[in-house]
Enzyme design. Structure first.
Site, PDB file in Angstrom:
ATOM      1  N   HIS A  16       9.396   5.922   4.739  1.00  0.00           N
ATOM      2  CA  HIS A  16       8.512   6.633   5.961  1.00  0.00           C
ATOM      3  C   HIS A  16       8.138   6.527   6.738  1.00  0.00           C
ATOM      4  O   HIS A  16       6.999   4.807   6.416  1.00  0.00           O
ATOM      5  CB  HIS A  16       7.610   7.758   4.982  1.00  0.00           C
ATOM      6  N   GLY A  64       0.810  -0.830   0.250  1.00  0.00           N
ATOM      7  CA  GLY A  64       0.008   0.206  -0.022  1.00  0.00           C
ATOM      8  C   GLY A  64       0.374   0.948   0.131  1.00  0.00           C
ATOM      9  O   GLY A  64       0.175   2.120   0.051  1.00  0.00           O
TER      10      GLY A  64
HETATM   11  P1  5GP Z   1       2.188   6.083   2.230  1.00  0.00           P
HETATM   12  O1  5GP Z   1       0.549   5.482   1.240  1.00  0.00           O
HETATM   13  O2  5GP Z   1       3.269   5.999   0.882  1.00  0.00           O
HETATM   14  O3  5GP Z   1       2.072   5.430   3.115  1.00  0.00           O
HETATM   15  O4  5GP Z   1       1.944   7.651   2.483  1.00  0.00           O
HETATM   16  C1  5GP Z   1       1.917   8.107   1.958  1.00  0.00           C
HETATM   17  C2  5GP Z   1       1.535  10.425   2.622  1.00  0.00           C
HETATM   18  O5  5GP Z   1       2.081  10.806   1.865  1.00  0.00           O
HETATM   19  C3  5GP Z   1       0.587   9.629   2.719  1.00  0.00           C
HETATM   20  O6  5GP Z   1      -0.080   9.768   3.775  1.00  0.00           O
HETATM   21  C4  5GP Z   1       0.388  11.209   1.795  1.00  0.00           C
HETATM   22  O7  5GP Z   1      -1.098  12.269   2.322  1.00  0.00           O
HETATM   23  C5  5GP Z   1       1.209  11.484   2.742  1.00  0.00           C
HETATM   24  N1  5GP Z   1       2.154  12.917   1.756  1.00  0.00           N
HETATM   25  C6  5GP Z   1       1.798  12.734  -0.144  1.00  0.00           C
HETATM   26  N2  5GP Z   1       1.991  13.670  -0.612  1.00  0.00           N
HETATM   27  C7  5GP Z   1       2.247  14.954   0.263  1.00  0.00           C
HETATM   28  C8  5GP Z   1       3.268  16.185   0.448  1.00  0.00           C
HETATM   29  O8  5GP Z   1       3.644  16.843  -0.742  1.00  0.00           O
HETATM   30  N3  5GP Z   1       3.514  16.368   1.877  1.00  0.00           N
HETATM   31  C9  5GP Z   1       3.180  15.999   2.668  1.00  0.00           C
HETATM   32  N4  5GP Z   1       3.605  16.106   4.296  1.00  0.00           N
HETATM   33  N5  5GP Z   1       2.611  14.526   2.579  1.00  0.00           N
HETATM   34  C10 5GP Z   1       2.521  14.399   1.753  1.00  0.00           C
END
Ligand code: 5GP
Ligand code: ZN
Length: 122
Positions: A104, A97
């Site tokens: 991160h 996911g």
């Molecule tokens: P993943 O789905 O990869 O685990 O989570 C990526 C996270 O990055 C998501 O919760 C999304 O809201 C966050 N995110 C995506 N783009 C940005 C951004 O430009 N700035 C910040 N602060 N968070 C972001």
């Protein structure tokens, strides 16, 4: 730094984010679409795609990051003690996911009314 990587750009300051913590290993900032009252992202400064790429040699920086999580969670609104807490989550790879392909950790906490907490005046 990996070209065209959003979190490399945030870690280097090229793209702004609401930082709450930074050191030589990592930066921590608010998720742009919070899923709870507290929703932080903890990102290593160097580019590594996900937990799928982590090896034994990464134990030192990864361990230092993990050891910081409790104090960062508390300092940013997660509640203390057994009634409080937080969720620590690393979506890894497509089937995990993951949407941003730079490792991160989500630090998610605070009261979440949709999980059945009673409103104070109810
Ligand atoms: P993943 O789905 O990869 O685990 O989570 C990526 C996270 O990055 C998501 O919760 C999304 O809201 C966050 N995110 C995506 N783009 C940005 C951004 O430009 N700035 C910040 N602060 N968070 C972001
Ligand atoms: Zn990156």
């Amino acid at each position: 730094m990996s070209e065209n990587c959003l979190f490399c750009k945030i870690a280097s300051g090229a793209i702004p984010a609401k930082l709450v913590y930074q050191d030589d290993d990592c930066v921590v900032f608010h998720d742009i679409h919070p899923a709870a009252p507290v929703h932080l992202l903890m990102v290593p400064r160097h580019h590594i795609a996900s937990m799928q790429q982590v090896e034994a040699g990464d134990a030192a920086w990864l361990g230092r990051m993990m050891a910081l999580v409790p104090q960062i969670a508390l300092a940013n609104g997660c509640n203390p003690g057994p009634e409080g807490g937080f969720r620590l989550l690393a979506n890894s790879g497509k089937e995990g996911g993951q949407e941003v392909n730079h490792l991160h950790f989500h630090i998610i906490g605070g009261k979440r009314p949709w999980q059945g907490h009673t409103a104070p005046n109810a």
